[in-house]
Design a protein around this motif. Structure first.
Motif, mmCIF file in Angstrom:
data_model
loop_
_atom_site.group_PDB
_atom_site.id
_atom_site.type_symbol
_atom_site.label_atom_id
_atom_site.label_comp_id
_atom_site.label_asym_id
_atom_site.label_seq_id
_atom_site.Cartn_x
_atom_site.Cartn_y
_atom_site.Cartn_z
ATOM 1 N N PHE A 35 9.527 -9.965 7.830
ATOM 2 C CA PHE A 35 8.328 -9.387 8.434
ATOM 3 C C PHE A 35 7.924 -8.153 7.650
ATOM 4 O O PHE A 35 8.760 -7.302 7.335
ATOM 5 C CB PHE A 35 8.581 -8.992 9.895
ATOM 6 N N LEU A 36 6.629 -8.041 7.347
ATOM 7 C CA LEU A 36 6.071 -6.846 6.714
ATOM 8 C C LEU A 36 4.888 -6.357 7.539
ATOM 9 O O LEU A 36 4.081 -7.169 8.011
ATOM 10 C CB LEU A 36 5.550 -7.157 5.310
ATOM 11 N N ASP A 37 4.762 -5.050 7.686
ATOM 12 C CA ASP A 37 3.593 -4.466 8.326
ATOM 13 C C ASP A 37 2.789 -3.767 7.236
ATOM 14 O O ASP A 37 3.245 -2.780 6.652
ATOM 15 C CB ASP A 37 4.019 -3.477 9.408
ATOM 16 N N ALA A 38 1.598 -4.287 6.959
ATOM 17 C CA ALA A 38 0.758 -3.722 5.901
ATOM 18 C C ALA A 38 0.415 -2.260 6.177
ATOM 19 O O ALA A 38 0.194 -1.491 5.239
ATOM 20 C CB ALA A 38 -0.515 -4.545 5.732
ATOM 21 N N ASP A 39 0.398 -1.862 7.448
ATOM 22 C CA ASP A 39 0.127 -0.454 7.769
ATOM 23 C C ASP A 39 1.134 0.476 7.105
ATOM 24 O O ASP A 39 0.808 1.608 6.752
ATOM 25 C CB ASP A 39 0.150 -0.224 9.283
ATOM 26 N N ASP A 40 2.359 -0.011 6.928
ATOM 27 C CA ASP A 40 3.395 0.812 6.299
ATOM 28 C C ASP A 40 3.112 1.068 4.822
ATOM 29 O O ASP A 40 3.745 1.942 4.216
ATOM 30 C CB ASP A 40 4.773 0.146 6.433
ATOM 31 N N LEU A 41 2.202 0.312 4.233
ATOM 32 C CA LEU A 41 1.886 0.454 2.810
ATOM 33 C C LEU A 41 0.634 1.284 2.548
ATOM 34 O O LEU A 41 0.260 1.500 1.397
ATOM 35 C CB LEU A 41 1.736 -0.936 2.171
ATOM 36 N N HIS A 42 -0.016 1.756 3.621
ATOM 37 C CA HIS A 42 -1.193 2.617 3.440
ATOM 38 C C HIS A 42 -0.769 3.930 2.789
ATOM 39 O O HIS A 42 0.225 4.539 3.199
ATOM 40 C CB HIS A 42 -1.838 2.962 4.787
ATOM 41 N N PRO A 43 -1.523 4.393 1.806
ATOM 42 C CA PRO A 43 -1.246 5.737 1.276
ATOM 43 C C PRO A 43 -1.567 6.791 2.342
ATOM 44 O O PRO A 43 -2.360 6.551 3.261
ATOM 45 C CB PRO A 43 -2.188 5.865 0.076
ATOM 46 N N ALA A 44 -0.956 7.937 2.213
ATOM 47 C CA ALA A 44 -1.128 9.011 3.200
ATOM 48 C C ALA A 44 -2.596 9.375 3.399
ATOM 49 O O ALA A 44 -3.017 9.674 4.524
ATOM 50 C CB ALA A 44 -0.333 10.243 2.769
ATOM 51 N N ALA A 45 -3.386 9.323 2.342
ATOM 52 C CA ALA A 45 -4.814 9.670 2.459
ATOM 53 C C ALA A 45 -5.544 8.696 3.382
ATOM 54 O O ALA A 45 -6.407 9.105 4.164
ATOM 55 C CB ALA A 45 -5.469 9.688 1.081
ATOM 56 N N ASN A 46 -5.204 7.418 3.323
ATOM 57 C CA ASN A 46 -5.829 6.440 4.218
ATOM 58 C C ASN A 46 -5.441 6.698 5.670
ATOM 59 O O ASN A 46 -6.289 6.654 6.561
ATOM 60 C CB ASN A 46 -5.414 5.011 3.839
ATOM 61 N N VAL A 47 -4.164 6.963 5.898
ATOM 62 C CA VAL A 47 -3.686 7.222 7.258
ATOM 63 C C VAL A 47 -4.384 8.460 7.819
ATOM 64 O O VAL A 47 -4.854 8.451 8.962
ATOM 65 C CB VAL A 47 -2.149 7.385 7.288
ATOM 66 N N ALA A 48 -4.482 9.510 7.025
ATOM 67 C CA ALA A 48 -5.125 10.743 7.477
ATOM 68 C C ALA A 48 -6.603 10.505 7.793
ATOM 69 O O ALA A 48 -7.119 11.017 8.801
ATOM 70 C CB ALA A 48 -4.991 11.829 6.410
ATOM 71 N N LYS A 49 -7.266 9.723 6.966
ATOM 72 C CA LYS A 49 -8.686 9.432 7.178
ATOM 73 C C LYS A 49 -8.882 8.683 8.497
ATOM 74 O O LYS A 49 -9.731 9.048 9.303
ATOM 75 C CB LYS A 49 -9.209 8.612 5.995
ATOM 76 N N MET A 50 -8.078 7.640 8.720
ATOM 77 C CA MET A 50 -8.205 6.873 9.960
ATOM 78 C C MET A 50 -7.829 7.718 11.170
ATOM 79 O O MET A 50 -8.490 7.650 12.207
ATOM 80 C CB MET A 50 -7.347 5.600 9.889
ATOM 81 N N ALA A 51 -6.772 8.519 11.053
ATOM 82 C CA ALA A 51 -6.337 9.378 12.161
ATOM 83 C C ALA A 51 -7.425 10.369 12.551
ATOM 84 O O ALA A 51 -7.526 10.767 13.715
ATOM 85 C CB ALA A 51 -5.052 10.110 11.792
#
Length: 178
Positions: A35-51
């Motif tokens: 099992f892989l979760d693609a969310d775990d592969l988001h760069p920090a900048a993407n996570v910060a933008k979505m957050a």
């Protein structure tokens, strides 16, 4: 269960709150796959933008999707949870994992609202759901996979329907559930 061999690389896709992670984890367990979760592969900048409540654009997504495709291609048997909302995003995934098959999860609007309201601790705010729904492109006739209506389906029944659908999938979508 179908006698047709099941795909070795599967992407469970859909909008936030569709049940991608839960379904992909259960499907991977059922199939004995990674099992892989693609969310775990988001760069920090993407996570910060979505957050911060800002939707990602295609420029943000392209390197992430390439990384997801490369990670998927590195596994013999894998189920990945990934939004893969647009046809061209799925094309990017297939550039490195050409045998990737898709399972599009489609809950009702009420089911999505209920799930997102109950969700805690995820970087993707419910406020971005509208942009995801507007972005979502159904599987095309040139894309191998199945489309599953997940509204009101229990997990065991859902996984059984996905496995049956994948056994019957060819180059077009199959709608299951209801």
């Amino acid at each position: 269960m179908s006698k047709t061999p099941l795909p070795r690389r599967i992407c469970v896709m859909g909008v936030s709150g569709a049940g991608k992670t839960t379904t992909a984890m259960a499907l991977a367990s059922r199939l004995g796959a990674v099992f892989l979760d693609a969310d775990d592969l988001h760069p920090a900048a993407n996570v910060a933008k979505m957050a911060a409540g800002v939707a990602l654009d295609d420029e943000d997504r392209a390197p992430w999707l390439r990384a997801v495709g490369e990670t998927v291609a590195g596994h013999e048997h894998v189920v990945v949870a990934c939004s893969a909302l647009k046809h061209r995003y799925r094309d990017l995934l297939r550039d490195t994992a050409p045998d990737l098959i898709f399972v599009l999860l489609v809950p009702s609007d009420d089911e999505l609202a209920r799930r997102l309201a109950a969700r805690e601790g995820h970087f993707m705010p419910a406020s971005l759901l509208r942009s995801q729904l507007a972005t979502l492109e159904p599987l095309g006739p040139d894309e191998a996979g199945v489309t599953v209506d997940v509204s009101g389906a229990g997990l065991d029944a859902l996984i059984a329907a996905v496995v049956d659908g994948l056994g019957a999938a060819d180059s077009g979508g199959v709608t299951l559930g209801g």
